[in-house]
Design a protein around this motif. Structure first.
Motif, PDB file in Angstrom:
ATOM      1  N   VAL A  58     -67.039  54.644 -74.056  1.00  0.00           N
ATOM      2  CA  VAL A  58     -66.436  55.310 -75.200  1.00  0.00           C
ATOM      3  C   VAL A  58     -67.238  56.579 -75.489  1.00  0.00           C
ATOM      4  O   VAL A  58     -68.461  56.524 -75.598  1.00  0.00           O
ATOM      5  CB  VAL A  58     -66.436  54.395 -76.433  1.00  0.00           C
ATOM      6  CG1 VAL A  58     -65.795  55.096 -77.621  1.00  0.00           C
ATOM      7  CG2 VAL A  58     -65.721  53.088 -76.128  1.00  0.00           C
ATOM      8  N   TYR A  59     -66.566  57.690 -75.523  1.00  0.00           N
ATOM      9  CA  TYR A  59     -67.238  58.945 -75.862  1.00  0.00           C
ATOM     10  C   TYR A  59     -66.812  59.293 -77.276  1.00  0.00           C
ATOM     11  O   TYR A  59     -65.700  59.755 -77.508  1.00  0.00           O
ATOM     12  CB  TYR A  59     -66.828  60.059 -74.884  1.00  0.00           C
ATOM     13  CG  TYR A  59     -67.766  61.246 -74.902  1.00  0.00           C
ATOM     14  CD1 TYR A  59     -67.915  62.021 -76.073  1.00  0.00           C
ATOM     15  CD2 TYR A  59     -68.501  61.614 -73.781  1.00  0.00           C
ATOM     16  CE1 TYR A  59     -68.784  63.093 -76.100  1.00  0.00           C
ATOM     17  CE2 TYR A  59     -69.373  62.696 -73.809  1.00  0.00           C
ATOM     18  CZ  TYR A  59     -69.503  63.432 -74.978  1.00  0.00           C
ATOM     19  OH  TYR A  59     -70.368  64.498 -75.005  1.00  0.00           O
ATOM     20  N   PRO A  60     -67.687  59.075 -78.255  1.00  0.00           N
ATOM     21  CA  PRO A  60     -67.280  59.314 -79.648  1.00  0.00           C
ATOM     22  C   PRO A  60     -67.036  60.798 -79.893  1.00  0.00           C
ATOM     23  O   PRO A  60     -67.811  61.628 -79.451  1.00  0.00           O
ATOM     24  CB  PRO A  60     -68.469  58.828 -80.475  1.00  0.00           C
ATOM     25  CG  PRO A  60     -69.342  58.075 -79.529  1.00  0.00           C
ATOM     26  CD  PRO A  60     -69.106  58.649 -78.173  1.00  0.00           C
ATOM     27  N   ILE A  97     -65.069  56.624 -82.915  1.00  0.00           N
ATOM     28  CA  ILE A  97     -65.518  55.243 -82.675  1.00  0.00           C
ATOM     29  C   ILE A  97     -65.053  54.290 -83.776  1.00  0.00           C
ATOM     30  O   ILE A  97     -64.949  53.087 -83.564  1.00  0.00           O
ATOM     31  CB  ILE A  97     -67.051  55.216 -82.489  1.00  0.00           C
ATOM     32  CG1 ILE A  97     -67.453  53.911 -81.786  1.00  0.00           C
ATOM     33  CG2 ILE A  97     -67.762  55.360 -83.812  1.00  0.00           C
ATOM     34  CD1 ILE A  97     -68.815  53.963 -81.184  1.00  0.00           C
ATOM     35  N   PHE A  98     -64.722  54.824 -84.940  1.00  0.00           N
ATOM     36  CA  PHE A  98     -64.271  53.957 -86.035  1.00  0.00           C
ATOM     37  C   PHE A  98     -62.747  53.895 -86.147  1.00  0.00           C
ATOM     38  O   PHE A  98     -62.223  53.326 -87.083  1.00  0.00           O
ATOM     39  CB  PHE A  98     -64.862  54.458 -87.378  1.00  0.00           C
ATOM     40  CG  PHE A  98     -66.366  54.498 -87.349  1.00  0.00           C
ATOM     41  CD1 PHE A  98     -67.097  53.318 -87.236  1.00  0.00           C
ATOM     42  CD2 PHE A  98     -67.039  55.701 -87.413  1.00  0.00           C
ATOM     43  CE1 PHE A  98     -68.476  53.358 -87.176  1.00  0.00           C
ATOM     44  CE2 PHE A  98     -68.429  55.735 -87.360  1.00  0.00           C
ATOM     45  CZ  PHE A  98     -69.151  54.569 -87.233  1.00  0.00           C
TER      46      PHE A  98
END
Lengths: 458, 82
Positions: A180-182, A158-159
């Motif tokens: 979004v699947y981190p 995610i970053f």
């Protein structure tokens, strides 16, 4: 020999007894030193000058910066699978023994086992996996990516810059739901997280149209999770199409290869898979133009047809027939007129000619002509008579005058006289005609004499 | 009223109309009818596109199952170590 062979460097050699090795002795000594000095050993280095000899042995140099040692893998010692991956520049770890060859004075590392290091190892492992799961990489197994996805899932950190890049493109592009699947995308075990994410999405978010797996470029080690067996199996089992945008533009990871679509970068993945509304607005504009164009074609075609009908109608109008008949009539009338005039003129000429020739045969005409001729003859006759009389008269006159001039009386008048016999009245021209005493008549201009001849003289 | 048309359906119809209009021998009335329908659909798609925007959410998984968070909150949660 067997004495001292070795000298100290600072020792002057002049004046000393020279003891020496023969080459054979030296090479044997070196061979012993080399081969007994080292047992079996591991050597790490880079392959260079690799060549396959005709005797099927493999020769190469193991190098490290400026240093180099020759190495051989004998044909019977070859691990065929690995040997086929060997290439210059590859880092390897070799296990073997040093051998000295007195013939050439060269030291060789006789390699019994070779292991790949670094990228070479990764590449080797990759190829092994591809071979193992060859059927899963078949192009016909690839699922097609929907043209208009409504919901997509992105498996990434995610970053990461990758996610930012992806969302930057995706956000203004289409009416779309992005989940979004981190997940970790590097480091050991991250492939398990990724595979779990694929499974979760397939199971719990089955309305997702496309799954993206993405991360930015990195070293071969960074990308290691994407070259694992787990990734191959995880992606190939997904019911939802998977797009991979992992790693470098040139290097393909197994994740790229097994995925249904591969894109070089996260941005490219968003651009290639998510439709672009601007492009579609343009396309709609194009459709509008096309519509207008086609409608115009149809309209102009109909118009043309109408015009054709109008034309045909005009052509078949009764007035047209009337006009044409009228025209025809006028033409015929004109021609008739011309012909008629010609005939009349011809007839007139003929009549005139006949009149002229007829007049020639008119009785009065003949009478007149004959009368004229008669008159002519009369005139000529009269003239002839006149001429003749005149001629006669003039002749008579001339004869008269001639007679007058010839008259003996005239001669008598001039004093001459005519002597004639009295009885016969014959004119006496000579003395022989007369006799003396004969009486003769002399004719004078006025009266006559009777004379007697007295004498004749010659 | 017919159910809300999707972009894809509208597009398919737009393309189908285009193919029909390609036929030069189409009846004029039919052509105009198709043209109007096509323009309506194009307008519909344009409106849909103009409003188009991506909605981003993050999937969270815990023992109870999954939940969705917006990106900002999700980043915060993850940064703070849950």
């Amino acid at each position: 020999m067997g004495q001292q062979f070795e000298y100290q460097l600072n020792q002057p050699i002049e004046g000393l007894e020279r003891s020496y090795f023969t080459v054979k002795e030296l090479t044997q000594r070196v061979k012993k030193l080399v081969e007994e000095g080292f047992s079996l050993l591991w050597v790490e280095g880079e392959i260079s000058n690799l060549r396959h000899a005709q005797n099927r042995n493999l020769y190469f140099n193991l190098t490290e910066e400026e240093a180099s040692i020759k190495a051989i893998i004998f044909n019977d010692q070859k691990d065929r699978e690995i040997v086929s991956y060997l290439q210059n520049g590859l880092k390897v770890l070799c296990w073997g023994k040093l051998n000295f060859y007195p013939k050439t004075g060269e030291v060789y590392l006789i390699v019994r086992r070779i292991e790949l290091l670094g990228n070479g190892y990764i590449e080797f492992k990759k190829q092994q996996l591809i071979k193992k799961y060859q059927h899963l990489f078949a192009p016909d197994r690839k699922k097609s990516i929907p043209s208009f996805p409504k919901k997509i899932a992105v498996i990434t950190s995610i970053f990461s810059a990758a996610l930012q890049d992806f969302l930057k493109i995706a956000s203004e592009r289409w009416e779309i739901e992005v989940l979004v699947y981190p997940s970790r995308v590097q480091g050991e075990g991250s492939e398990k997280e990724i595979v779990q994410a694929i499974k979760d999405i397939n199971l719990h978010f089955y309305d997702v149209d496309v799954i993206f797996i993405t991360r930015g470029g990195g070293s071969a080690e960074d990308l290691a999770p994407f070259n694992t067996e787990e990734i191959i199996l995880g992606i190939s089992e997904s019911k939802i199409p998977v797009v991979s945008a992992v790693g470098h533009e040139i290097d393909y990871t197994l994740c790229d290869m097994i995925a249904d679509k591969r894109c070089p970068t996260p941005s490219a993945a968003a651009q290639e898979v998510i439709p672009d509304k601007h492009k579609w607005l343009e396309k709609l504009e194009h459709y509008k133009k096309k519509y207008k164009q086609f409608l115009d074609i149809i309209l102009s075609k109909k118009q043309n047809k109408l015009y054709q009908i109008q034309l045909a109608l005009t052509e078949r109008s009764p007035f047209n027939l009337l006009h044409s008949l009228e025209k025809d009539l006028k033409q015929k009338f004109y021609r008739l007129n011309v012909l008629l005039n010609e005939v009349i003129a011809y007839k007139e000429r003929k009549v005139l000619n006949q009149k002229i020739s007829l007049r020639r045969y008119h009785p009065a005409e003949t009478l007149q002509r004959e009368f004229d001729r008669l008159q002519n003859y009369r005139r000529r006759l009269e003239l002839s008579f006149e001429n003749y009389f005149q001629f006669c008269e003039s002749r008579m006159n001339s004869l008269k005058s001639l007679l007058a001039s010839l008259s003996p009386l005239n001669i008598l008048e001039r004093g001459y006289s005519i002597v004639r016999k009295l009885e016969t009245k014959k004119v006496v021209r000579s003395i022989e005609e007369v006799q003396v005493d004969e009486v003769l008549e002399v004719k004078l201009s006025k009266g006559s004499l009777l004379v007697k001849v007295l004498k004749t003289e010659e | 009223m017919e159910k809300e048309l999707s972009f894809e359906e509208a597009l398919a119809e737009i393309e189908q109309i285009l193919r029909q209009l390609e036929n030069k021998n189409l009846e004029l009335e039919r052509a105009i009818e198709l043209y109007e329908r096509g323009l309506f659909l194009i307008h519909f798609c344009e409106e849909k596109l103009k409003k188009a925007k991506a909605k981003v959410e993050v999937i969270f998984k815990d023992e109870k199952g999954f939940k969705l968070e917006n990106l900002e909150r999700a980043s915060k949660i993850l940064k703070d170590g849950n």
